[in-house]
Design an enzyme around this catalytic site. Structure first.
Site, mmCIF file in Angstrom:
data_model
loop_
_atom_site.group_PDB
_atom_site.id
_atom_site.type_symbol
_atom_site.label_atom_id
_atom_site.label_comp_id
_atom_site.label_asym_id
_atom_site.label_seq_id
_atom_site.Cartn_x
_atom_site.Cartn_y
_atom_site.Cartn_z
ATOM 1 N N HIS A 74 0.667 -1.249 0.097
ATOM 2 C CA HIS A 74 -0.030 -0.080 0.053
ATOM 3 C C HIS A 74 0.983 1.308 0.127
ATOM 4 O O HIS A 74 1.759 1.453 0.751
ATOM 5 C CB HIS A 74 -0.959 -0.146 1.209
ATOM 6 N N TYR A 205 -9.415 4.989 7.828
ATOM 7 C CA TYR A 205 -9.698 5.324 9.167
ATOM 8 C C TYR A 205 -10.948 6.232 9.134
ATOM 9 O O TYR A 205 -10.757 7.509 8.735
ATOM 10 C CB TYR A 205 -8.582 6.016 9.819
ATOM 11 N N PRO A 298 -4.542 -0.096 19.208
ATOM 12 C CA PRO A 298 -4.200 -0.699 18.080
ATOM 13 C C PRO A 298 -3.974 0.325 16.741
ATOM 14 O O PRO A 298 -3.537 0.255 15.919
ATOM 15 C CB PRO A 298 -5.364 -1.674 17.731
ATOM 16 N N LYS A 302 0.787 -0.891 15.240
ATOM 17 C CA LYS A 302 2.101 -0.618 15.769
ATOM 18 C C LYS A 302 2.563 -1.995 16.353
ATOM 19 O O LYS A 302 3.827 -2.116 16.519
ATOM 20 C CB LYS A 302 2.596 0.524 16.221
ATOM 21 N N TYR A 390 3.660 6.383 10.327
ATOM 22 C CA TYR A 390 2.877 5.362 9.888
ATOM 23 C C TYR A 390 3.571 4.144 9.026
ATOM 24 O O TYR A 390 3.244 2.913 9.456
ATOM 25 C CB TYR A 390 1.580 5.585 8.891
HETATM 26 P P1 FAD Z 1 2.114 -12.375 21.454
HETATM 27 O O1 FAD Z 1 1.820 -12.465 19.886
HETATM 28 O O2 FAD Z 1 0.893 -12.108 22.571
HETATM 29 O O3 FAD Z 1 2.883 -13.887 21.682
HETATM 30 C C1 FAD Z 1 3.042 -14.201 23.063
HETATM 31 C C2 FAD Z 1 3.203 -15.709 23.115
HETATM 32 O O4 FAD Z 1 3.742 -16.087 24.242
HETATM 33 C C3 FAD Z 1 1.906 -16.442 22.448
HETATM 34 O O5 FAD Z 1 1.869 -17.401 21.727
HETATM 35 C C4 FAD Z 1 1.478 -17.084 24.219
HETATM 36 O O6 FAD Z 1 0.544 -18.092 23.909
HETATM 37 C C5 FAD Z 1 2.778 -17.373 24.699
HETATM 38 N N1 FAD Z 1 2.847 -17.435 26.280
HETATM 39 C C6 FAD Z 1 2.249 -16.537 27.128
HETATM 40 N N2 FAD Z 1 2.241 -16.824 28.166
HETATM 41 C C7 FAD Z 1 2.984 -18.194 28.205
HETATM 42 C C8 FAD Z 1 3.565 -19.068 29.166
HETATM 43 N N3 FAD Z 1 3.329 -18.909 30.560
HETATM 44 N N4 FAD Z 1 4.339 -19.986 28.772
HETATM 45 C C9 FAD Z 1 4.765 -20.248 27.305
HETATM 46 N N5 FAD Z 1 4.211 -19.491 26.388
HETATM 47 C C10 FAD Z 1 3.372 -18.349 26.936
HETATM 48 N N6 FAD Z 1 -0.036 -4.951 15.827
HETATM 49 C C11 FAD Z 1 0.262 -4.480 14.436
HETATM 50 O O7 FAD Z 1 1.675 -4.397 14.391
HETATM 51 N N7 FAD Z 1 -0.465 -4.264 13.404
HETATM 52 C C12 FAD Z 1 -1.775 -4.581 13.558
HETATM 53 O O8 FAD Z 1 -2.579 -4.311 12.708
HETATM 54 C C13 FAD Z 1 -2.371 -4.972 14.876
HETATM 55 N N8 FAD Z 1 -3.635 -5.419 14.937
HETATM 56 C C14 FAD Z 1 -4.169 -5.719 16.176
HETATM 57 C C15 FAD Z 1 -5.418 -6.285 16.275
HETATM 58 C C16 FAD Z 1 -5.744 -6.962 17.333
HETATM 59 C C17 FAD Z 1 -7.413 -7.331 17.523
HETATM 60 C C18 FAD Z 1 -4.805 -7.123 18.383
HETATM 61 C C19 FAD Z 1 -5.454 -7.985 19.696
HETATM 62 C C20 FAD Z 1 -3.499 -6.835 18.252
HETATM 63 C C21 FAD Z 1 -3.273 -6.360 16.951
HETATM 64 N N9 FAD Z 1 -1.804 -5.903 17.154
HETATM 65 C C22 FAD Z 1 -1.230 -5.235 15.948
HETATM 66 C C23 FAD Z 1 -0.834 -6.285 18.150
HETATM 67 C C24 FAD Z 1 -0.093 -7.744 17.848
HETATM 68 O O9 FAD Z 1 -0.940 -8.462 17.420
HETATM 69 C C25 FAD Z 1 0.980 -7.761 19.004
HETATM 70 O O10 FAD Z 1 1.733 -6.565 19.266
HETATM 71 C C26 FAD Z 1 1.824 -8.855 18.715
HETATM 72 O O11 FAD Z 1 1.229 -10.086 18.825
HETATM 73 C C27 FAD Z 1 3.083 -9.017 19.806
HETATM 74 O O12 FAD Z 1 3.823 -10.068 19.591
HETATM 75 P P2 FAD Z 1 4.321 -10.720 20.820
HETATM 76 O O13 FAD Z 1 5.390 -12.020 20.021
HETATM 77 O O14 FAD Z 1 5.089 -9.601 21.628
HETATM 78 O O15 FAD Z 1 3.307 -11.523 21.694
HETATM 79 C C1 DHB Z 2 -5.369 -3.483 11.434
HETATM 80 C C2 DHB Z 2 -5.432 -3.195 12.708
HETATM 81 C C3 DHB Z 2 -4.850 -1.808 13.159
HETATM 82 O O1 DHB Z 2 -4.959 -1.425 14.349
HETATM 83 C C4 DHB Z 2 -4.773 -0.821 12.039
HETATM 84 O O2 DHB Z 2 -4.571 0.397 12.661
HETATM 85 C C5 DHB Z 2 -4.895 -1.045 10.881
HETATM 86 C C6 DHB Z 2 -5.134 -2.220 10.262
HETATM 87 C C7 DHB Z 2 -5.736 -4.564 10.906
HETATM 88 O O3 DHB Z 2 -6.146 -5.636 11.662
HETATM 89 O O4 DHB Z 2 -5.957 -5.097 9.508
#
Ligand code: FAD
Ligand code: DHB
Length: 396
Positions: A74, A205, A298, A302, A390
């Site tokens: 994009h 947005y 969200p 980021k 962004y």
């Molecule tokens: P996580 O993905 O939470 O991974 C942590 C892992 O640790 C998991 O697999 C979990 O099962 C495991 N774990 C937890 N506790 C234990 C334990 N005790 N023992 C062993 N394993 C354990 N970010 C973006 O950049 N762009 C987006 O568009 C965006 N949209 C989002 C939309 C939604 C609805 C949500 C909820 C989040 C969004 N995010 C987005 C945020 C993004 O998903 C997270 O920031 C990202 O998953 C972080 O990665 P992580 O590996 O730090 O943590």
């Molecule tokens: C998505 C999530 C976001 O928080 C955002 O700012 C843009 C896109 C997504 O899940 O596609």
């Protein structure tokens, strides 16, 4: 059973798997311990937008083939308010940098595939971390857990706490050693995944008097849509027809040719929103990365990108330690990450504050928000500032 490795990693989300992948490329051994199954981790519907830097890292480290085939590049993003649509053109405003729509589940699947030869222990129960307080040296840190009904222990030089916001690593650090900075927002997002061709080629947005809405996508045939809702909203109060009705109202356009494409709802859920940072991101031999150390609301997409930039810094620190016996990059890990973390926190908070309705706001605040939207979409300097954040700030 007792295992040994150089870096023990708790959590197989994007942070843990990417760290393991980067370390493997540097010849550093790691073991990832994950509470869930691979299927569960891969099927979690989460992020969808990669900064160019995140996508470049995947390509540079040999896991970019599917991203190249299936990622949607994009070159802009839209804001909609008062029915009018405004485009931020990244070619013009962000030196041609871009974002790539590529779902987190595919990132995680690509990382799992890359780790085929490495060690990821899945469905590990009751993980706990031990003996990490001192500096690196002879005494080993330990991760204990149960797998296949058996007690297991991993001895390692360092532990990477990549276990997300609800993980066990951060709470294992003695109270008082960390400072928490926290803000909870008085709303959440109700998100759906729908079998519907995205109604726009780029993300929209939308600021609306009924609340924020976001049109995003996963593939050319799957839409991802969100509406601002109460944080404790009961999803059962939202049959599909009500969600589509609300989306149509909030995403309405003054362009008579624009229409929201509807389709079968494949998944839906409510997510709360918070800003959260702990400082420092390290205690002794335990390093926190990704959502274990910080959460952003969200708006702005980021979270995943920030998790990846943390582990990039951490992998460099471990590489320097094992290659040259130098600890300076590792010792600088928290400071270096937090500089970026706080700038990304600021951006995510700002996007959230500008685009959502707050129940404590009055008519003055809504006029102020509209003035800010007018400013950011009409001033080149303000548009450029939005665009450069962004697409992702440069790595230091
Ligand atoms: P996580 O993905 O939470 O991974 C942590 C892992 O640790 C998991 O697999 C979990 O099962 C495991 N774990 C937890 N506790 C234990 C334990 N005790 N023992 C062993 N394993 C354990 N970010 C973006 O950049 N762009 C987006 O568009 C965006 N949209 C989002 C939309 C939604 C609805 C949500 C909820 C989040 C969004 N995010 C987005 C945020 C993004 O998903 C997270 O920031 C990202 O998953 C972080 O990665 P992580 O590996 O730090 O943590
Ligand atoms: C998505 C999530 C976001 O928080 C955002 O700012 C843009 C896109 C997504 O899940 O596609």
């Amino acid at each position: 059973m007792s295992l040994r490795t150089q870096v023990g990693i708790v959590g197989a989300g994007p942070a843990g798997l990417m760290l393991s992948h980067l370390l493997h490329r540097q010849g550093i051994d790691s073991i990832v311990v994950e509470a869930r199954s691979r299927q569960y981790v891969e099927e979690r519907v989460r992020a969808g937008v990669l900064e160019q830097g995140t996508a470049d890292l995947m390509a540079e480290t040999g896991i970019g083939d599917r991203l190249k085939r299936e990622g949607l590049i994009h070159h802009g993003v839209m804001f909609r308010f008062g029915g009018q649509t405004h485009r931020f053109d990244f070619d013009e405003l962000a030196n041609g940098r871009c974002i790539i729509v590529y779902p987190q589940n595919k990132v995680v699947a690509d990382l799992f595939d890359a780790a085929a030869g490495g060690r990821v222990i899945l469905e590990a129960e009751d993980a706990s971390v031990h003996d990490f307080a001192g500096a690196s040296g002879v005494a080993k840190a330990k991760i204990r857990f149960r797998a296949g009904g058996e007690a297991q222990e991993i001895e390692c030089d360092f532990i990477a706490g990549c276990d997300g916001f609800h993980g066990i690593c951060r709470p294992s650090i003695p109270a008082g050693a960390l400072t928490v900075y926290d803000r909870v927002y008085p709303f959440g997002w109700l998100g759906i995944l729908a079998e519907a061709r995205p109604s726009s080629e780029e993300l929209i947005y939308a600021y609306h008097e009924r609340g924020f809405a976001l049109l995003s996508m996963r593939t050319p045939t799957i839409s991802r849509l969100y509406i601002q809702c109460k944080p404790e909203e009961d999803i059962n109060d939202w049959p599909d027809a009500r969600i589509w009705q609300e989306l149509k109202l909030r995403l309405a356009s003054s362009d008579p040719n624009w229409k929201l494409t509807e389709g079968k709802v494949l998944q839906k859920g409510v997510t709360g929103m918070r800003s959260f940072v702990v400082e420092p991101m390290q205690f002794g031999k335990l390093f926190l990365a990704g959502d274990a150390a910080h959460i952003v609301p969200p708006t702005g997409a980021k979270g995943l990108n920030l998790a990846v930039s943390d582990v990039r810094v951490l992998a460099d620190g471990f590489a320097e330690f094992y290659r040259a016996g130098k600890k300076s990059t590792l010792e600088d890990y928290s400071r270096k990450c937090l500089r970026r973390v706080w700038k990304v926190q600021r951006f995510s908070w700002w996007m959230t504050s500008m685009l959502h309705l707050f129940d404590t706001d009055n008519a003055f605040d809504q006029r102020r928000q509209l003035a800010e939207l007018d400013y950011v979409t009409s001033s080149r300097a303000a548009s450029q500032s939005l665009a450069e954040n962004y697409v992702g700030l440069p790595m230091e």
